[in-house]
Design an enzyme around this catalytic site. Structure first.
Site, PDB file in Angstrom:
ATOM      1  N   ASP A  56     -15.707 -13.866  25.883  1.00  0.00           N
ATOM      2  CA  ASP A  56     -14.918 -13.179  25.017  1.00  0.00           C
ATOM      3  C   ASP A  56     -15.151 -11.955  25.265  1.00  0.00           C
ATOM      4  OD1 ASP A  56     -14.226 -12.198  22.586  1.00  0.00           O
ATOM      5  OD2 ASP A  56     -15.595 -12.689  21.536  1.00  0.00           O
TER       6      ASP A  56
ATOM      7  N   GLU B  91     -25.124 -10.722  28.574  1.00  0.00           N
ATOM      8  CA  GLU B  91     -24.500  -9.616  27.961  1.00  0.00           C
ATOM      9  C   GLU B  91     -24.845  -8.428  28.704  1.00  0.00           C
ATOM     10  OE1 GLU B  91     -22.895  -6.988  25.657  1.00  0.00           O
ATOM     11  OE2 GLU B  91     -22.025  -8.881  25.179  1.00  0.00           O
TER      12      GLU B  91
ATOM     13  N   PHE C 114     -20.385 -12.373  28.036  1.00  0.00           N
ATOM     14  CA  PHE C 114     -20.109 -11.564  27.197  1.00  0.00           C
ATOM     15  C   PHE C 114     -20.404 -11.853  25.834  1.00  0.00           C
ATOM     16  CE2 PHE C 114     -16.869 -11.227  30.696  1.00  0.00           C
ATOM     17  CZ  PHE C 114     -17.015  -9.839  30.913  1.00  0.00           C
TER      18      PHE C 114
ATOM     19  N   CYS D 281      -1.915   0.134   9.772  1.00  0.00           N
ATOM     20  CA  CYS D 281      -1.022  -1.031   9.426  1.00  0.00           C
ATOM     21  C   CYS D 281       0.432  -0.651   9.998  1.00  0.00           C
ATOM     22  CB  CYS D 281      -0.837  -1.547   8.089  1.00  0.00           C
ATOM     23  SG  CYS D 281      -2.350  -2.102   7.136  1.00  0.00           S
TER      24      CYS D 281
ATOM     25  N   GLN E 130     -17.003  -9.980  14.960  1.00  0.00           N
ATOM     26  CA  GLN E 130     -15.453 -10.275  14.672  1.00  0.00           C
ATOM     27  C   GLN E 130     -14.935  -9.553  13.588  1.00  0.00           C
ATOM     28  OE1 GLN E 130     -13.333 -11.634  16.929  1.00  0.00           O
ATOM     29  NE2 GLN E 130     -15.212 -12.298  18.329  1.00  0.00           N
TER      30      GLN E 130
ATOM     31  N   CYS F  56      -8.827 -10.338  22.624  1.00  0.00           N
ATOM     32  CA  CYS F  56      -8.410  -9.588  21.537  1.00  0.00           C
ATOM     33  C   CYS F  56      -7.060  -8.705  22.265  1.00  0.00           C
ATOM     34  CB  CYS F  56      -9.420  -8.558  20.868  1.00  0.00           C
ATOM     35  SG  CYS F  56     -10.054  -7.541  22.151  1.00  0.00           S
TER      36      CYS F  56
ATOM     37  N   CYS G  60       0.700  -1.354  -0.115  1.00  0.00           N
ATOM     38  CA  CYS G  60       0.082   0.188  -0.008  1.00  0.00           C
ATOM     39  C   CYS G  60       1.051   1.290   0.045  1.00  0.00           C
ATOM     40  CB  CYS G  60      -1.034   0.055   1.144  1.00  0.00           C
ATOM     41  SG  CYS G  60      -2.034   1.415   1.367  1.00  0.00           S
TER      42      CYS G  60
ATOM     43  N   CYS H 196      -0.382   5.835   7.293  1.00  0.00           N
ATOM     44  CA  CYS H 196      -1.719   5.528   7.614  1.00  0.00           C
ATOM     45  C   CYS H 196      -1.354   4.487   9.080  1.00  0.00           C
ATOM     46  CB  CYS H 196      -2.278   4.702   6.809  1.00  0.00           C
ATOM     47  SG  CYS H 196      -3.623   3.960   7.241  1.00  0.00           S
TER      48      CYS H 196
ATOM     49  N   CYS I 232      -6.637   0.593  -0.232  1.00  0.00           N
ATOM     50  CA  CYS I 232      -6.440  -0.023   1.158  1.00  0.00           C
ATOM     51  C   CYS I 232      -6.444  -1.845   0.884  1.00  0.00           C
ATOM     52  CB  CYS I 232      -7.903   0.460   1.973  1.00  0.00           C
ATOM     53  SG  CYS I 232      -7.534  -0.482   3.815  1.00  0.00           S
TER      54      CYS I 232
END
Length: 398
Positions: free
Chosen positions: A330, A284, A264, A59, A237, A356, A50, A56, A134
């Site tokens: 999660d 949740e 969650f 990334c 996700q 994550c 890219c 940017c 992108c």
């Protein structure tokens, strides 16, 4: 003997690290730092695809080849485990989502000298990179960005607009904040834009929450083969590939579990995939998400019991978990310290923890280890391609 000037790994924030501990930006494993400070590229240094890479902020690792990317994702997860004395019995090869597969994104738009600039922000800055290409976003999302640039080009004066994009069953769900069409002409032009782009929905947020502006048909996302109403700003996700990888891990690890607590639970990414074989309690805090899951579970007669519950302030207690064979978590990036304390004191047989954030996951995992759990398997997931963000799925057993 290792050359102290050679890059041996990538650090958590994306810098290359030499054998003697120095950090070098834009360096890949196998590169060498020359005496004048420049880099001699090694076998794992790739040409960034890219033109915006380096400015940017989306990334950080496009200069790394596929092998180095995969190693980075694996090492981030494994090092986090080892930092708490956890040694996985099994580590799966990293599951890497392909380029142009990201199905949700947060962008900004500003009036930059009489023309609209739309894109991600620069690393460590609020400046907007005018995104002309992108390699991360799904092409369907990028096409809307290009069209939106044309619409914003008609506006006068200064503006700073937030753009949230999500790929849903009907197309692209677009939320715009910090902008209100002025007058009938702007309103009709914006409606024409929605129609011409075949948007699934457009919502406008004036600071009081998203309000529907355009939604020709009810917006849904399909989870576990079931269309679920998708509330504005709902969570998915990052890629279809990442979701499929995480769901497959849960289904495999929880085979034979008659009763599962999905904590969650969001819109039911895991609950809807497990309910054919298990009775699932889905808890949740987001009222709109759990309401959407409850509605579809009732309509489809799924074996899912839904609970609107803030698991940070009011976690499921150890005594409430007694009748369950397994737990899925999660949580958000902050982790689930209070909930893990209750799980650890209960001693439930199997715990599947999706995360994550390897750092908060490792902190919580240490509590499970201290309570007698073993880390049976660890699966790194690289659904944030070329980014330093990584996902993981883990199985703990008593």
């Amino acid at each position: 003997m290792t050359d102290t000037n050679e890059i041996i790994r990538i650090a958590a924030k994306g810098d290359g690290v030499t054998a003697d501990g120095r950090h070098e930006s834009m360096a890949a494993p196998g590169d060498k730092v020359l005496p004048d400070g420049t880099l001699e590229y090694g076998p794992h240094h790739a040409t960034p695809p890219c033109r915006h890479f380096g400015t940017c902020g989306a990334c950080q690792l496009q200069h790394c080849d596929e092998s180095a990317l995969s190693d980075f994702v694996r090492n981030r997860v494994v090092y986090a485990a080892q930092s708490q004395g956890l040694e996985p019995a099994s580590i799966a090869p990293p599951a890497m989502s392909p380029p142009r597969s990201r199905r949700r994104a947060s962008l900004r738009a500003i009036n930059g000298g009489g023309r609209p600039l739309i894109g991600f922000t620069q690393a460590g800055s609020h400046k907007v990179v005018d995104m002309q290409e992108c390699h991360v976003l799904h092409p369907q999302l990028f096409a809307v960005v290009s069209a939106l640039r044309g619409y914003l080009g008609q506006l006068k004066g200064r503006y700073a607009i937030g753009i949230e994009m999500t790929q849903v069953d009907q197309g692209v769900d677009l939320n715009i904040s910090g902008f209100t069409p002025e007058g009938l002409e702007q309103t009709e032009t914006l409606l024409d834009f929605c129609r011409d782009q075949s948007l699934a929905r457009m919502t406008l947020d004036h600071g009081y929450g998203a309000e529907n502006f355009w939604e020709p048909d009810p917006v849904t996302v399909t989870l576990g083969g079931v269309p679920v109403a998708f509330p504005p700003g709902g969570f998915l996700q990052a890629t279809d590939h990442g979701e499929a990888t995480l769901v497959a891990a849960c289904r495999e690890w929880l085979t034979g579990a008659a009763r599962v607590a999905d904590l969650f639970a969001g819109l039911g990414t895991f609950a809807l995939s497990l309910s054919e074989a298990s009775h699932v309690l889905a808890a949740e805090a987001d009222a709109s998400a759990i309401s959407a899951l409850r509605n579809v579970a009732n309509h489809q007669q799924q074996r899912i019991e839904c609970a609107h519950r803030d698991l940070f302030r009011n976690p499921l207690r150890a005594e409430e978990l007694r009748n369950f064979d397994a737990v899925i978590l999660d949580p958000p990036r902050a982790g689930a310290r209070a909930q893990i304390e209750q799980i650890a004191s209960n001693g439930i047989e199997r715990v599947v923890y999706i995360s994550c954030n390897p750092s908060s996951w490792a902190r919580d995992a240490a509590q499970l280890k201290d309570a007698g759990y073993k880390l049976a398997e660890l699966r790194p997931v690289g659904q944030f391609r070329w980014s330093t963000h990584v996902e993981l799925a883990s199985l703990f057993v008593r």
